[in-house]
Design a protein around this motif. Structure first.
Motif, PDB file in Angstrom:
ATOM      1  N   GLY A  72      15.151 -21.804 -16.416  1.00  0.00           N
ATOM      2  CA  GLY A  72      15.110 -20.572 -15.620  1.00  0.00           C
ATOM      3  C   GLY A  72      13.760 -20.430 -14.936  1.00  0.00           C
ATOM      4  O   GLY A  72      13.681 -20.094 -13.744  1.00  0.00           O
ATOM      5  N   ALA A  73      12.680 -20.704 -15.677  1.00  0.00           N
ATOM      6  CA  ALA A  73      11.333 -20.654 -15.089  1.00  0.00           C
ATOM      7  C   ALA A  73      11.168 -21.729 -14.018  1.00  0.00           C
ATOM      8  O   ALA A  73      10.580 -21.475 -12.959  1.00  0.00           O
ATOM      9  N   THR A  74      11.723 -22.911 -14.275  1.00  0.00           N
ATOM     10  CA  THR A  74      11.670 -23.980 -13.275  1.00  0.00           C
ATOM     11  C   THR A  74      12.415 -23.566 -12.015  1.00  0.00           C
ATOM     12  O   THR A  74      11.956 -23.812 -10.896  1.00  0.00           O
ATOM     13  N   GLY A  75      13.562 -22.915 -12.192  1.00  0.00           N
ATOM     14  CA  GLY A  75      14.339 -22.439 -11.045  1.00  0.00           C
ATOM     15  C   GLY A  75      13.598 -21.373 -10.252  1.00  0.00           C
ATOM     16  O   GLY A  75      13.600 -21.389  -9.018  1.00  0.00           O
ATOM     17  N   LEU A  76      12.943 -20.445 -10.958  1.00  0.00           N
ATOM     18  CA  LEU A  76      12.159 -19.420 -10.255  1.00  0.00           C
ATOM     19  C   LEU A  76      11.007 -20.037  -9.482  1.00  0.00           C
ATOM     20  O   LEU A  76      10.715 -19.631  -8.357  1.00  0.00           O
ATOM     21  N   ARG A  77      10.359 -21.027 -10.091  1.00  0.00           N
ATOM     22  CA  ARG A  77       9.267 -21.729  -9.393  1.00  0.00           C
ATOM     23  C   ARG A  77       9.804 -22.432  -8.147  1.00  0.00           C
ATOM     24  O   ARG A  77       9.174 -22.407  -7.085  1.00  0.00           O
ATOM     25  N   SER A  78      10.972 -23.036  -8.258  1.00  0.00           N
ATOM     26  CA  SER A  78      11.586 -23.707  -7.107  1.00  0.00           C
ATOM     27  C   SER A  78      11.982 -22.710  -6.035  1.00  0.00           C
ATOM     28  O   SER A  78      11.839 -22.987  -4.843  1.00  0.00           O
ATOM     29  N   LEU A  79      12.486 -21.562  -6.465  1.00  0.00           N
ATOM     30  CA  LEU A  79      12.843 -20.521  -5.501  1.00  0.00           C
ATOM     31  C   LEU A  79      11.608 -20.054  -4.741  1.00  0.00           C
ATOM     32  O   LEU A  79      11.641 -19.891  -3.513  1.00  0.00           O
TER      33      LEU A  79
END
Length: 182
Positions: A72-79
């Motif tokens: 989830g944190a990786t996804g937020l960083r990617s977003l």
């Protein structure tokens, strides 16, 4: 994700090797490439951990929420990074797929891991369709890069676009394999 032993170990090896190469790519002199490689290393090692055959190691129940938080944190960083364009939207989809698989695995009974029947069929199908297209497109893009012969000084391990694309291709194939086991 916890499918048959031999294919599970091959998936673990592929994802771990990809993650290790992505760590090497983080030494690149190009900042954008370093950031992308970091996210891909997290994905590679996370996929390797999720693919360990259940006959060898059944993850404790607390591991699935950890996967959800990490990806989830990786996804937020990617977003956040997607504002600049580039490969970050794919990282976002990959992180979302990992969160989805972790949630499905957390809700599945321990004996059902790797035996299908879990998850939301429409969402699983959409992710399978996306990653199939991604694998085909990445494979096609890999062909011309590998066919171009030298010119200029040889690039370091972290700056070889054909190797980065090959890693992305292998992670896409691994993601397809993991999604097929849901």
């Amino acid at each position: 994700m916890h499918g048959p032993g031999s294919s599970g170990w091959l998936l673990v090896a592929l994802c771990a090797a990809t993650g290790a190469y992505c760590l090497l790519r983080m030494r690149s002199s190009v900042e954008e490439q370093r950031h992308a490689a970091g996210g891909e290393a997290v994905m590679g090692f996370g996929m390797a951990a999720m693919a360990v055959p259940a006959a060898v190691f059944t993850p404790p129940s607390w591991s699935w929420p950890v996967y959800v938080v990490v990806f989830g944190a990786t996804g937020l960083r990617s977003l956040w990074a997607a504002r600049a364009g580039g490969h970050h939207l794919h990282h976002l989809v990959g992180a979302a797929a990992m969160v989805y698989m972790a949630v499905v695995m957390a809700s599945a009974p321990a004996h059902a891991h790797g035996h299908g029947g879990s998850g939301v069929p429409l969402l699983t199908g959409a992710l399978l369709l996306y990653f199939t297209g991604y694998v085909l497109l990445t494979g096609v893009r890999l062909i011309p890069v590998a066919a171009v012969a030298g010119g200029g000084p040889p690039a370091g391990w972290g700056d070889r676009p054909e190797l980065a694309r090959a890693c992305r291709l292998s992670m896409g194939i691994a993601m397809l394999a993991m999604l097929l086991t849901l």
